[in-house]
Design a protein around this motif. Sequence first.
Motif, PDB file in Angstrom:
ATOM      1  N   THR A 149       0.819  -1.208   0.000  1.00  0.00           N
ATOM      2  CA  THR A 149       0.000   0.000   0.000  1.00  0.00           C
ATOM      3  C   THR A 149       0.859   1.266   0.000  1.00  0.00           C
ATOM      4  N   PRO A 150       0.325   2.389  -0.504  1.00  0.00           N
ATOM      5  CA  PRO A 150       1.100   3.624  -0.656  1.00  0.00           C
ATOM      6  C   PRO A 150       0.936   4.550   0.545  1.00  0.00           C
ATOM      7  N   TRP A 151       1.680   5.653   0.492  1.00  0.00           N
ATOM      8  CA  TRP A 151       1.654   6.611   1.612  1.00  0.00           C
ATOM      9  C   TRP A 151       0.568   7.655   1.478  1.00  0.00           C
ATOM     10  N   ASN A 152       0.001   7.852   0.275  1.00  0.00           N
ATOM     11  CA  ASN A 152      -0.865   9.020   0.091  1.00  0.00           C
ATOM     12  C   ASN A 152      -2.275   8.828   0.650  1.00  0.00           C
ATOM     13  N   TYR A 153      -2.727   7.590   0.782  1.00  0.00           N
ATOM     14  CA  TYR A 153      -3.978   7.284   1.502  1.00  0.00           C
ATOM     15  C   TYR A 153      -3.656   6.162   2.480  1.00  0.00           C
ATOM     16  N   PRO A 154      -2.978   6.498   3.585  1.00  0.00           N
ATOM     17  CA  PRO A 154      -2.329   5.468   4.403  1.00  0.00           C
ATOM     18  C   PRO A 154      -3.259   4.631   5.268  1.00  0.00           C
ATOM     19  N   ILE A 155      -4.545   5.005   5.377  1.00  0.00           N
ATOM     20  CA  ILE A 155      -5.479   4.132   6.080  1.00  0.00           C
ATOM     21  C   ILE A 155      -6.605   3.673   5.168  1.00  0.00           C
ATOM     22  N   ALA A 156      -7.037   4.495   4.224  1.00  0.00           N
ATOM     23  CA  ALA A 156      -8.149   4.109   3.356  1.00  0.00           C
ATOM     24  C   ALA A 156      -7.755   2.979   2.410  1.00  0.00           C
ATOM     25  N   ILE A 157      -6.576   3.065   1.799  1.00  0.00           N
ATOM     26  CA  ILE A 157      -6.193   2.032   0.847  1.00  0.00           C
ATOM     27  C   ILE A 157      -5.914   0.700   1.537  1.00  0.00           C
ATOM     28  N   PRO A 158      -5.202   0.647   2.664  1.00  0.00           N
ATOM     29  CA  PRO A 158      -5.126  -0.629   3.373  1.00  0.00           C
ATOM     30  C   PRO A 158      -6.498  -1.198   3.723  1.00  0.00           C
ATOM     31  N   ALA A 159      -7.430  -0.322   4.095  1.00  0.00           N
ATOM     32  CA  ALA A 159      -8.776  -0.796   4.438  1.00  0.00           C
ATOM     33  C   ALA A 159      -9.479  -1.380   3.223  1.00  0.00           C
ATOM     34  N   TRP A 160      -9.376  -0.707   2.063  1.00  0.00           N
ATOM     35  CA  TRP A 160     -10.138  -1.226   0.926  1.00  0.00           C
ATOM     36  C   TRP A 160      -9.468  -2.422   0.266  1.00  0.00           C
ATOM     37  N   LYS A 161      -8.228  -2.722   0.617  1.00  0.00           N
ATOM     38  CA  LYS A 161      -7.625  -3.982   0.204  1.00  0.00           C
ATOM     39  C   LYS A 161      -7.911  -5.096   1.226  1.00  0.00           C
ATOM     40  N   THR A 227      -0.709  -0.808  -4.918  1.00  0.00           N
ATOM     41  CA  THR A 227      -0.996   0.564  -5.318  1.00  0.00           C
ATOM     42  C   THR A 227       0.280   1.372  -5.168  1.00  0.00           C
ATOM     43  N   GLY A 228       0.658   2.080  -6.238  1.00  0.00           N
ATOM     44  CA  GLY A 228       1.874   2.873  -6.205  1.00  0.00           C
ATOM     45  C   GLY A 228       2.236   3.337  -7.601  1.00  0.00           C
ATOM     46  N   SER A 229       3.509   3.611  -7.819  1.00  0.00           N
ATOM     47  CA  SER A 229       3.960   4.149  -9.094  1.00  0.00           C
ATOM     48  C   SER A 229       3.929   3.073 -10.183  1.00  0.00           C
ATOM     49  N   SER A 230       3.842   3.521 -11.418  1.00  0.00           N
ATOM     50  CA  SER A 230       3.798   2.586 -12.542  1.00  0.00           C
ATOM     51  C   SER A 230       5.097   1.789 -12.657  1.00  0.00           C
ATOM     52  N   GLY A 231       6.222   2.444 -12.416  1.00  0.00           N
ATOM     53  CA  GLY A 231       7.494   1.744 -12.513  1.00  0.00           C
ATOM     54  C   GLY A 231       7.608   0.606 -11.522  1.00  0.00           C
ATOM     55  N   THR A 232       7.251   0.884 -10.261  1.00  0.00           N
ATOM     56  CA  THR A 232       7.302  -0.166  -9.242  1.00  0.00           C
ATOM     57  C   THR A 232       6.245  -1.229  -9.505  1.00  0.00           C
ATOM     58  N   GLY A 233       5.065  -0.806  -9.951  1.00  0.00           N
ATOM     59  CA  GLY A 233       4.006  -1.762 -10.252  1.00  0.00           C
ATOM     60  C   GLY A 233       4.405  -2.744 -11.330  1.00  0.00           C
ATOM     61  N   ASP A 234       5.119  -2.269 -12.340  1.00  0.00           N
ATOM     62  CA  ASP A 234       5.587  -3.170 -13.396  1.00  0.00           C
ATOM     63  C   ASP A 234       6.526  -4.236 -12.831  1.00  0.00           C
ATOM     64  N   ILE A 235       7.381  -3.835 -11.897  1.00  0.00           N
ATOM     65  CA  ILE A 235       8.301  -4.794 -11.279  1.00  0.00           C
ATOM     66  C   ILE A 235       7.528  -5.819 -10.459  1.00  0.00           C
ATOM     67  N   VAL A 236       6.579  -5.351  -9.659  1.00  0.00           N
ATOM     68  CA  VAL A 236       5.756  -6.258  -8.857  1.00  0.00           C
ATOM     69  C   VAL A 236       5.033  -7.261  -9.749  1.00  0.00           C
ATOM     70  N   VAL A 247      -2.817 -10.821  -9.791  1.00  0.00           N
ATOM     71  CA  VAL A 247      -2.239  -9.526  -9.459  1.00  0.00           C
ATOM     72  C   VAL A 247      -3.222  -8.407  -9.804  1.00  0.00           C
ATOM     73  N   GLN A 248      -3.328  -7.479  -8.886  1.00  0.00           N
ATOM     74  CA  GLN A 248      -4.150  -6.276  -9.051  1.00  0.00           C
ATOM     75  C   GLN A 248      -3.226  -5.067  -8.909  1.00  0.00           C
ATOM     76  N   LEU A 249      -3.194  -4.205  -9.923  1.00  0.00           N
ATOM     77  CA  LEU A 249      -2.325  -3.037  -9.897  1.00  0.00           C
ATOM     78  C   LEU A 249      -3.149  -1.773 -10.053  1.00  0.00           C
ATOM     79  N   GLU A 250      -2.930  -0.802  -9.164  1.00  0.00           N
ATOM     80  CA  GLU A 250      -3.490   0.537  -9.327  1.00  0.00           C
ATOM     81  C   GLU A 250      -2.310   1.488  -9.274  1.00  0.00           C
ATOM     82  N   MET A 251      -2.067   2.159 -10.397  1.00  0.00           N
ATOM     83  CA  MET A 251      -0.821   2.911 -10.510  1.00  0.00           C
ATOM     84  C   MET A 251      -1.094   4.392 -10.804  1.00  0.00           C
ATOM     85  N   GLY A 252      -0.291   4.988 -11.643  1.00  0.00           N
ATOM     86  CA  GLY A 252      -0.315   6.436 -11.778  1.00  0.00           C
ATOM     87  C   GLY A 252      -1.426   6.973 -12.655  1.00  0.00           C
ATOM     88  N   GLY A 253      -1.480   8.299 -12.738  1.00  0.00           N
ATOM     89  CA  GLY A 253      -2.462   8.963 -13.574  1.00  0.00           C
ATOM     90  C   GLY A 253      -1.942  10.300 -14.065  1.00  0.00           C
TER      91      GLY A 253
END
Length: 483
Positions: A149-161, A227-236, A247-253
């Motif tokens: 999970t990422p830092w920008n929604y540090p409780i909502a995104i962990p919750a929705w996963k 959830t995170g950057s596209s570059g890191t998501g590609d590696i994951v 695998v579920q990826l939510e990346m940049g915009g």
Amino acid sequence: MPTEHENYCNGEWVASESGETFAVTNPADETDVVGRLQYSTESDTTWAIEAAADAQDEWAAVPGPERGRILRDAGSIAADRKDELTETLVREEGKTRSEASGEVQRAIDILFYYAEKARDHGGDVKPSSSSSGEIRTKTEPVGVAGLITPWNYPIAIPAWKLAPALATGNTAVVKPASEAPISAKKLIECLDEAGLPPGVVNFVTGSGSTVGGALATHDAVDVVSFTGSSGTGDIVYQDAADDQKRVQLEMGGKNPTVVMPSADVDDAVDIVGSGAFGTTGQSCTACSRAIVHEAVRDEFLTGIVAYAENLDVGPGLDDPGMGPHVSEGELESTLDYVEIAQNEGATLETGGSTLDGGVFDGGHYVEPTVFADVESDMRIAQEEVFGPVLSVLTVGDFEEAVAVANDTKYGLSASIVSENANEIDAFVDEVDAGVVKVNEKTTGLELHVPFGGMKASSNELYREQGDAGLEFYTTTKTVYRNR
């Protein structure tokens, strides 16, 4: 002394075997150490994965209503702790108090939502072509979920996963981003207090390459949500694909708002300003491109510059209009893009500088920034900035607006401000985005509907939230039975 927060493995709070910790500091004042977290090893992560694997069969056998009860109780505990959770989120991530409170409430609502979904998620009965036959489907958990999970929604995104994973009988290991991990840790505390059995959820902090890498590659992990950057998501994705993990990826915009001549320009300014500068632009769905018809370009530009210049910036606990960047690194990245845009020939209309002195000393502050005369092939119009920087692009007609909106590798969120029904319908059909909004800002999501992107914003296979979140964490058996 700042609080030292431990990992959570097999129902116990434990220190890393490394004996090392790292500090989490307040983006508004980096001398304020919010807490210290474990610098975990691959062995720590392996232990957490094995605990989740050991607990999986027993948790899957727990009736759905009982799993739902635990989620509901965790939601109630989080609601009782809402003020504390809000202040923690502000201090570690930098959001304004209002933004943080809204995010905490979203996490609470997600727990309650999936608590009810757990009651009736089990399968369907279908008619058989045989008079003596029965057909039904049976949904089962996929297994162990690795959640990054990422830092920008540090409780909502962990919750929705976490919530849909647990509701459907999966166990999980959570790896939060190191910039803001304490909110997620406190979410785990709520689940623990609600009576979650040992091993069902595990929480490990540390570097992405060590902890996240282990989650993506370990044989016992069956499903990975990132959830995170596209570059890191590609590696994951590549790491997880080696043994065919789901695998579920939510990346940049690089999210656009199109403003057409029929729009109320004042409304358009508010919609774009809120989408661009809310959460300091640190949202994957933030509006970073305003694609404005030439007939209203000057009026819109005057309005959006005034919006940015009138926005109050300050420490999140004071609840200003905009808080600081989460880190020095994120601030420097935004400043780099300001320089890049100017070098490319874009016109800096307002902002673009750091804020210092007084309450700004020791914090990661930048002015809300607006660029005009931006062309679609400029880096500032193509690359994700992840800061409060808005590019204004001018177009001559609707067709050009859609073409420019689609002219990036991303496709997460897009909006249009218009009163022309034909334009609205065409935009919904033609724009390349997983989330499309009409007369609304690009940010902000309902929790009961799917969320995800197209192109480089997602692997497009699975969506999050709503029923889509449940589907990602389950597999289906089809049962034929002859009476």
